[in-house]
Scaffold this motif. Sequence first.
Motif, mmCIF file in Angstrom:
data_model
loop_
_atom_site.group_PDB
_atom_site.id
_atom_site.type_symbol
_atom_site.label_atom_id
_atom_site.label_comp_id
_atom_site.label_asym_id
_atom_site.label_seq_id
_atom_site.Cartn_x
_atom_site.Cartn_y
_atom_site.Cartn_z
ATOM 1 N N GLY A 99 7.740 -11.069 -11.320
ATOM 2 C CA GLY A 99 8.381 -10.055 -10.503
ATOM 3 C C GLY A 99 8.234 -8.644 -11.039
ATOM 4 O O GLY A 99 8.901 -7.721 -10.564
ATOM 5 N N ASN A 100 7.341 -8.468 -12.024
ATOM 6 C CA ASN A 100 7.148 -7.141 -12.617
ATOM 7 C C ASN A 100 6.261 -6.245 -11.753
ATOM 8 O O ASN A 100 6.314 -5.020 -11.878
ATOM 9 N N ILE A 101 5.411 -6.847 -10.927
ATOM 10 C CA ILE A 101 4.575 -6.098 -9.994
ATOM 11 C C ILE A 101 4.645 -6.782 -8.632
ATOM 12 O O ILE A 101 4.995 -7.964 -8.536
ATOM 13 N N ASP A 102 4.307 -6.046 -7.576
ATOM 14 C CA ASP A 102 4.329 -6.633 -6.237
ATOM 15 C C ASP A 102 2.935 -7.107 -5.830
ATOM 16 O O ASP A 102 1.964 -6.986 -6.599
ATOM 17 N N ALA A 103 2.829 -7.633 -4.621
ATOM 18 C CA ALA A 103 1.570 -8.195 -4.137
ATOM 19 C C ALA A 103 0.477 -7.145 -4.060
ATOM 20 O O ALA A 103 -0.702 -7.427 -4.338
ATOM 21 N N LYS A 104 0.843 -5.926 -3.705
ATOM 22 C CA LYS A 104 -0.150 -4.851 -3.602
ATOM 23 C C LYS A 104 -0.726 -4.526 -4.971
ATOM 24 O O LYS A 104 -1.930 -4.308 -5.118
ATOM 25 N N ALA A 105 0.119 -4.500 -5.985
ATOM 26 C CA ALA A 105 -0.349 -4.222 -7.343
ATOM 27 C C ALA A 105 -1.236 -5.359 -7.851
ATOM 28 O O ALA A 105 -2.248 -5.113 -8.516
ATOM 29 N N LEU A 106 -0.872 -6.585 -7.518
ATOM 30 C CA LEU A 106 -1.704 -7.725 -7.914
ATOM 31 C C LEU A 106 -3.090 -7.593 -7.306
ATOM 32 O O LEU A 106 -4.104 -7.838 -7.976
ATOM 33 N N ASP A 107 -3.131 -7.207 -6.054
ATOM 34 C CA ASP A 107 -4.406 -7.026 -5.365
ATOM 35 C C ASP A 107 -5.245 -5.940 -6.035
ATOM 36 O O ASP A 107 -6.473 -6.003 -6.052
ATOM 37 N N THR A 108 -4.593 -4.952 -6.597
ATOM 38 C CA THR A 108 -5.289 -3.850 -7.262
ATOM 39 C C THR A 108 -5.774 -4.247 -8.658
ATOM 40 O O THR A 108 -6.897 -3.923 -9.060
ATOM 41 N N LEU A 109 -4.950 -4.986 -9.377
ATOM 42 C CA LEU A 109 -5.227 -5.283 -10.779
ATOM 43 C C LEU A 109 -6.071 -6.529 -10.992
ATOM 44 O O LEU A 109 -6.745 -6.652 -12.023
#
Length: 284
Positions: A99-109
């Motif tokens: 829960g430290n990052i959201d789905a959009k951040a996962l898609d970026t990283l």
Amino acid sequence: MKRALFLLIFSLITFISYSQKKPAYVIYTASGKKVSYKKMLKTLDKKDIILFGELHNNAIAHWMQYEVTNDLSASNSMILGAEMFEADNQKPLNDYLAGNIDAKALDTLARLWPNYKTDYAPLVDLAKKKQLPFIATNIPRRYASMVNKSGFDVLNTLSTEEKSWMAPLPMPFDSELPTYKNILAMMAGHGTPQLVEAQASKDATMAHFILKNYQPNHTFMHYNGSYHSNHYEGILWYLKRERSDLQYATIATVMQDDLNKLLEENKLMADFIICIDSNMTNTY
């Protein structure tokens, strides 16, 4: 007369009912015997490691992965893992699960597959909901690409950190395994030994990270393309080479025009073969 009329009506109802049955899939054992979902689940419940072979663009396969995982997690301590995540993307995957990052951040990283949102996000979100580990098991594609061009030896030139994202070197390899030999046959003269080595680098690495993260009294569910585990080779060959003491199960996904009988070519492909109607709409 009444009895004859009753039998006629009963037969008509039975015929109509049968005609209206249009199953999207049928599950078979390795020998080609039809088996229920419940019975398959009962067998899988006793296994340490399950390799769920999919067709990457098949909606039924992805739905079945979700259902099997969700049902097994009701009684088993689960660890999930997938070919679709490369080992150097474990940190952003862990951050998303925590829960430290959201789905959009996962898609970026992370280097997510194009069909991630429709086909794999539900599995990752299931892991997040149930607080299950999800392991990125695959070799980073850039290194598999290097092997495809230059063979295994090129991996020796990598840094210590880069080598940590793959199976330990030198990777065992048996070019005589039928699955690997068939890759060259399918390429009709356009394949190379290095192409097969690239495939093996993926199989070896996925097996390595499965075993590295496996825990006793857990069920490790791994999602991969069927070819990586079909005919009890690929990933399974590497797993058994290191841990022959564990209990394994394999699932394959195939498509047929007729679901009433498993084709000979699809028998002995896995412990369970999910046979899906060829008319099924693909996700891409």
